[in-house]
Scaffold this motif. Structure first.
Motif, PDB file in Angstrom:
ATOM      1  N   GLY A   1       0.810  -1.212   0.000  1.00 19.90           N
ATOM      2  CA  GLY A   1       0.000   0.000   0.000  1.00 19.90           C
ATOM      3  C   GLY A   1       0.840   1.257   0.000  1.00 19.90           C
ATOM      4  O   GLY A   1       1.924   1.304   0.560  1.00 19.90           O
ATOM      5  N   LYS A   2       0.341   2.311  -0.648  1.00 24.06           N
ATOM      6  CA  LYS A   2       1.062   3.585  -0.712  1.00 24.06           C
ATOM      7  C   LYS A   2       0.736   4.483   0.465  1.00 24.06           C
ATOM      8  O   LYS A   2       1.322   5.545   0.605  1.00 24.06           O
ATOM      9  N   GLY A   3      -0.220   4.102   1.278  1.00 23.91           N
ATOM     10  CA  GLY A   3      -0.590   4.927   2.423  1.00 23.91           C
ATOM     11  C   GLY A   3      -1.492   6.061   2.012  1.00 23.91           C
ATOM     12  O   GLY A   3      -2.297   5.947   1.090  1.00 23.91           O
ATOM     13  N   ILE A   4      -1.332   7.213   2.630  1.00 23.68           N
ATOM     14  CA  ILE A   4      -2.231   8.349   2.375  1.00 23.68           C
ATOM     15  C   ILE A   4      -2.102   8.870   0.953  1.00 23.68           C
ATOM     16  O   ILE A   4      -3.069   9.350   0.368  1.00 23.68           O
ATOM     17  N   ALA A   5      -0.929   8.757   0.370  1.00 25.90           N
ATOM     18  CA  ALA A   5      -0.737   9.230  -1.000  1.00 25.90           C
ATOM     19  C   ALA A   5      -1.570   8.411  -1.980  1.00 25.90           C
ATOM     20  O   ALA A   5      -2.013   8.928  -3.008  1.00 25.90           O
ATOM     21  N   GLY A   6      -1.821   7.169  -1.683  1.00 22.44           N
ATOM     22  CA  GLY A   6      -2.623   6.333  -2.560  1.00 22.44           C
ATOM     23  C   GLY A   6      -4.102   6.412  -2.274  1.00 22.44           C
ATOM     24  O   GLY A   6      -4.922   5.995  -3.075  1.00 22.44           O
ATOM     25  N   ARG A   7      -4.482   6.937  -1.107  1.00 22.37           N
ATOM     26  CA  ARG A   7      -5.868   6.954  -0.713  1.00 22.37           C
ATOM     27  C   ARG A   7      -6.587   8.254  -1.027  1.00 22.37           C
ATOM     28  O   ARG A   7      -7.769   8.279  -1.259  1.00 22.37           O
ATOM     29  N   GLU A   8      -5.881   9.329  -0.970  1.00 21.14           N
ATOM     30  CA  GLU A   8      -6.540  10.624  -1.149  1.00 21.14           C
ATOM     31  C   GLU A   8      -5.984  11.342  -2.370  1.00 21.14           C
ATOM     32  O   GLU A   8      -4.822  11.179  -2.721  1.00 21.14           O
ATOM     33  N   GLU A   9      -6.842  12.139  -2.977  1.00 22.29           N
ATOM     34  CA  GLU A   9      -6.345  12.995  -4.042  1.00 22.29           C
ATOM     35  C   GLU A   9      -5.573  14.108  -3.381  1.00 22.29           C
ATOM     36  O   GLU A   9      -6.069  14.778  -2.484  1.00 22.29           O
ATOM     37  N   MET A  10      -4.368  14.283  -3.801  1.00 19.58           N
ATOM     38  CA  MET A  10      -3.549  15.329  -3.215  1.00 19.58           C
ATOM     39  C   MET A  10      -3.995  16.658  -3.827  1.00 19.58           C
ATOM     40  O   MET A  10      -4.023  16.804  -5.043  1.00 19.58           O
ATOM     41  N   THR A  11      -4.352  17.603  -2.991  1.00 19.89           N
ATOM     42  CA  THR A  11      -4.880  18.870  -3.492  1.00 19.89           C
ATOM     43  C   THR A  11      -3.750  19.806  -3.913  1.00 19.89           C
ATOM     44  O   THR A  11      -2.675  19.817  -3.322  1.00 19.89           O
ATOM     45  N   ASP A  12      -4.055  20.551  -4.927  1.00 20.49           N
ATOM     46  CA  ASP A  12      -3.107  21.538  -5.444  1.00 20.49           C
ATOM     47  C   ASP A  12      -3.560  22.885  -4.889  1.00 20.49           C
ATOM     48  O   ASP A  12      -4.580  23.432  -5.308  1.00 20.49           O
ATOM     49  N   ASN A  13      -2.847  23.420  -3.947  1.00 21.55           N
ATOM     50  CA  ASN A  13      -3.249  24.660  -3.275  1.00 21.55           C
ATOM     51  C   ASN A  13      -2.611  25.898  -3.907  1.00 21.55           C
ATOM     52  O   ASN A  13      -2.133  26.784  -3.220  1.00 21.55           O
TER      53      ASN A  13
END
Length: 170
Positions: free
Chosen positions: A140-152
């Motif tokens: 598993g990639k952890g949080i990087a694989g679970r959530e869309e990383m937002t571009d702020n």
């Protein structure tokens, strides 16, 4: 024979109790000993009999019994289990049942790996966005694989000219 019974007593007294020294036994472990060694047979000696005898031999306010009290309890249960035999024969038979026994852990929960679990944990069969949660090895990639990383950056996601504002205003 009595020394073997004493060893069995100490093994069962310490079973499941990390703080126990093995010199005193509680009711739960006494019942377990009676069940695992075959003293409790469900017909002549039942769990109720075991509980009654335990309460009878322990001290008034105590929760545990010593080996001496245990021997009294075993004598009493043995007379009920082996009716018509002399007290010496009864003790010999009971100690024979206890000889070399260890607390059994049968029925303890084990990790299951039957069909559905294998299928659900096989990451090679994942599709769509779930596939993105794992790397090539299946880890598993952890949080990087679970959530869309937002571009702020402050731009709307569909805006084509991101990063061009500074160029226009200068």
């Amino acid at each position: 024979m009595a020394s073997e019974a004493e060893k069995t007593f100490h093994r069962f007294a310490a079973f499941g109790e990390s703080s126990s020294s093995g010199t005193e036994m509680n009711n739960k472990n006494f019942s377990k000993l009676c069940k695992d060694c075959g003293i409790m047979d469900g017909k002549t000696v039942t769990s109720t009999d075991v509980d009654i005898v335990f309460s009878k031999v322990k001290a008034k306010n105590a929760r545990t019994i010593t080996f001496q009290q245990f021997k009294e309890a075993v004598k009493e249960l043995g007379q009920k289990r082996f009716k018509g035999k002399s007290p010496d024969e009864v003790l010999e038979n009971i100690y024979g049942l206890m000889e070399g026994k260890d607390p059994a852990t049968t029925g303890a929960t084990k990790a299951t790996t039957v069909g559905a679990v294998d299928r659900l944990t096989d990451t090679s069969k994942y599709t769509s966005t779930h596939k993105e949660r794992f790397d090539e090895s299946g880890k598993g990639k952890g949080i990087a694989g679970r959530e869309e990383m937002t571009d702020n950056t402050g731009y709307v996601s569909g805006y084509k000219g991101s990063g061009t504002y500074d160029k226009k205003t200068k």
